[in-house]
Design a protein around this motif. Sequence first.
Motif: not given
Lengths: 468, 431
Positions: A22-29, A84-87, A96-103, A208-211
């Motif tokens: 789940k990204p922390v920020y997604v810009a508008e299209r 898209v800012k992922p984290a 270890e500092e990276i969120p588990e899902e991305i790691r 990872n993000t579509p479009e």
Amino acid sequence: MSEVDLKTLGEEYKYHFIDEVKPVYVAERGLSRRVIEAISYHKGEPEWMLKFRLRALEIFQKKPMPTWGPDLSGLDLDNLVYYVKPAEVRDAKSWEEIPEEIRRTYERLGIPEAERKVLAGVGAQYDSEMVYHRVREELERQGVIFVAIEEGMKKYEDLFKEYFAKVVPPEDNKFAALNSAAWSGGSFVYVPPGVKVELPLQAYFRVNTPEFGQFERTLIIVDEGAEVHYIEGCTAPMYSTESLHTGVIEIVVKRGARSRYTTIQNWSTNMYNLVTQRALVYGDAFHEWLDGNLGSKVTMKYPSSYLLEPGARTEILSIAFAKTGQHQDTGAKILLGAPHTSGTIVSKSISKGEGRASYRGLVKVLEGAKHAKANVECDALLIDPESRTDTYPYIEIEEDSAHVGHEATVSKINDEQIFYLQTRGLKEDEAAALIVRGFIEPIAKELPLEYAVELNRLIELEMEGSVG
Amino acid sequence: MQVLDKTQVEAISQALGEPAWLLERRLKALEAFAHLPYPNKKDENWRYTDLSEAPLEQEVEAPKGQTLSRDALPELVKRRLEKTDVSGFLVFVGPDLVYAEVPEELKAKGLVFTSLAEALKTHPAKVEGALFQGVYTEDKFAAQNSAFFTHGAFLYVPAGLEVEKPLGVFKVLLEGGKASAGRSLLVLEDNAKAAYIEEYLSPDLPATLHLSATEMVLRPGARLRHAHIQTFGEGLWHFHRQRALLERDAGLNDLVVNLGGAYARSEVASELLGPGAESEMLGLYFGHGRQHFDHYTLQHHVEHHTRSDLLYKGAVKDEARAVFSGLIKLERGAQKTDAYQANRNLILSPTARVDSIPQLEIGANDVRCTHGSTTAPVDEMQLFYLQSRGLPRTLAQELLVKAHLADVLTRIPLKALRAHLEAVIEEKVRL
């Protein structure tokens, strides 16, 4: 190779897994002034960079789409997400500092393991941001810089400003302008005079993000007499909608330095991969591009070397694999701008099914580049009757003492060779796979052993995995 | 004043007493001409060409109906007639067919060799079936030619007739300042065989536009040797387009030579439309002063089992420029194609320039397609060797340039033509 085996060749895409991130920020299209300002804000950039981005946006909007090359009509620039800012964590120094899902993603791709074994440094980009960067301590002590480009901009502003957008200005082409406006992520590399980085530095790009549009930007400065090898790898999951990857790579190779830039691009086949790569090569320096294009829907990529001072040399090795639904429009560009400069281009392509591989290149010798020498060799292998290949080499010569040659051949897998191998006990499909491997061997063997593991795995997947 | 308009097209058509269908086709071409912009450097096929000094909008010279006796022919032609391979020929001075000599025994066997205007009257169906099939409105200059051409040659060789000696056309321009547009239409029926040489001659003239088009229709098994020899004087801007349609087992041996003029452009296409068709395409150019030569070639393999073999060789000195852009194009299903393309250039001065773009577009897999391009100065080792045998450097260089171009010449079995070209090259080497 038997008909059935050839039909299924390379149709399995091993990097199709969607990460639960789940990204922390997604810009508008879409791309607008507002989006650019938001990107700049999230990065906490200096004012001059925002100005540069907005100027590039104007250039992008003014420039028409290219009227040549592959069909880009499936690319909906207004519907893409440009940032898209992922984290929250940016550019960690340990996994270890990276969120588990991305790691987990990078572990699946085998990056941390490779880092321990064979690399001098690793950078990892996830969607728009670099999430990891680390270089071995002894190199750091010698003054080698290998950081996210954003960090380079802030921490080494003078050095950064001296070269940023000087090799590839936003005016260069429409997609370079797009990148200049929306860039995010990529590496900043500086190797001080005389320092030789023995093991390669690697950056790994994951979408990872579509479009989504990924616009990484890399700036590499190899100071006098220094040496470095930089590797870039790319993957993304397969979505039903199109995504865009538009990178800009700028490299400065100073006097007597040596550098090599290796890309093994294995984007999913819904990706438009439109990249500008250029190196400025100074006196007696040597730069190598090793460009592998296996994935993506459409690739437009022509790594270029500008040989600016006497004795500068370059070698561009390019390999493309086009399956049904893919158009690999790749090639190379060499500008010979000083006496006694020389360059070689070797391009090998394989087209399978209805795939289309095009070589597009330019060799230009400027007036006064006495005794400049360039040679181009393009070989195309066509697997199926529907397969397609093109060669568009431009050769422009303004200098009478220059020697320039170009050669190209197009062929299918040779029946006699298959027959011979069969008489030695190989099955027909094994023989065909062997011949294809032999065809790309001159380029594959140039890869460092460590990284050949990755390419060989990809090629085997594409060519051999379903054979036999 | 707009000179290139409908009134002029109608005037030309009327003066030549043309049938209604032809006027209609001319007017259609005029429409295309009016709609198409003049090419500029932004057009892919014109990126190396500067037309800013070209006399593009010149009025077309109208036919006057002049004829001459053999003795009264211009000196330029008479000198050529002393040493030529041709047995039958037409001489055009500007737009007028001034003299024709065609062996009676060929006419008796059904061969037609005359002006287009004449053929339209005597063999209308033969012309109507073939005209504009090869060159019509492909680009601005093709359209201009199709709308405004004032003269042309028509060669028809009936099925099975093999003409041993070449036939030819001499096109002479004596006055400059007006545009001249002509065409050749060559139709060879099944298994016919012929050779056709078109030569373009003029003294040095003020800036003049010259348009030529050659259409070649080769029915099954027909064999044609075609040569386009351009040795105009200074001032000429020559735009030539040719297209050969080769049916099953037809064969073409083509030669395009550009040595004269201020600017010359040749667009040369062979369409291999039937299995077994083959096309040999040779090109020769040598530029000096500020001459600029463009060669755009197409080897279009439409059907399976066809062959093409292209060799274009040239040299440039002073500030001359040469451009070669060639394309081998294989349609899907053009299996068992054998195609070759080579471009070799010599650059003889620091201010001369060469651009070479040998291209492939391949849509079939069981094929053999190769191409190569080289550009280099005269080989130092070879120069050194000749000097060590006592030749002065300049002489050695001249010899090597001639040797470079001789590769093409030796592939032409027309002795007198070869000797003529050698003489022109000899003169240019020493300029």
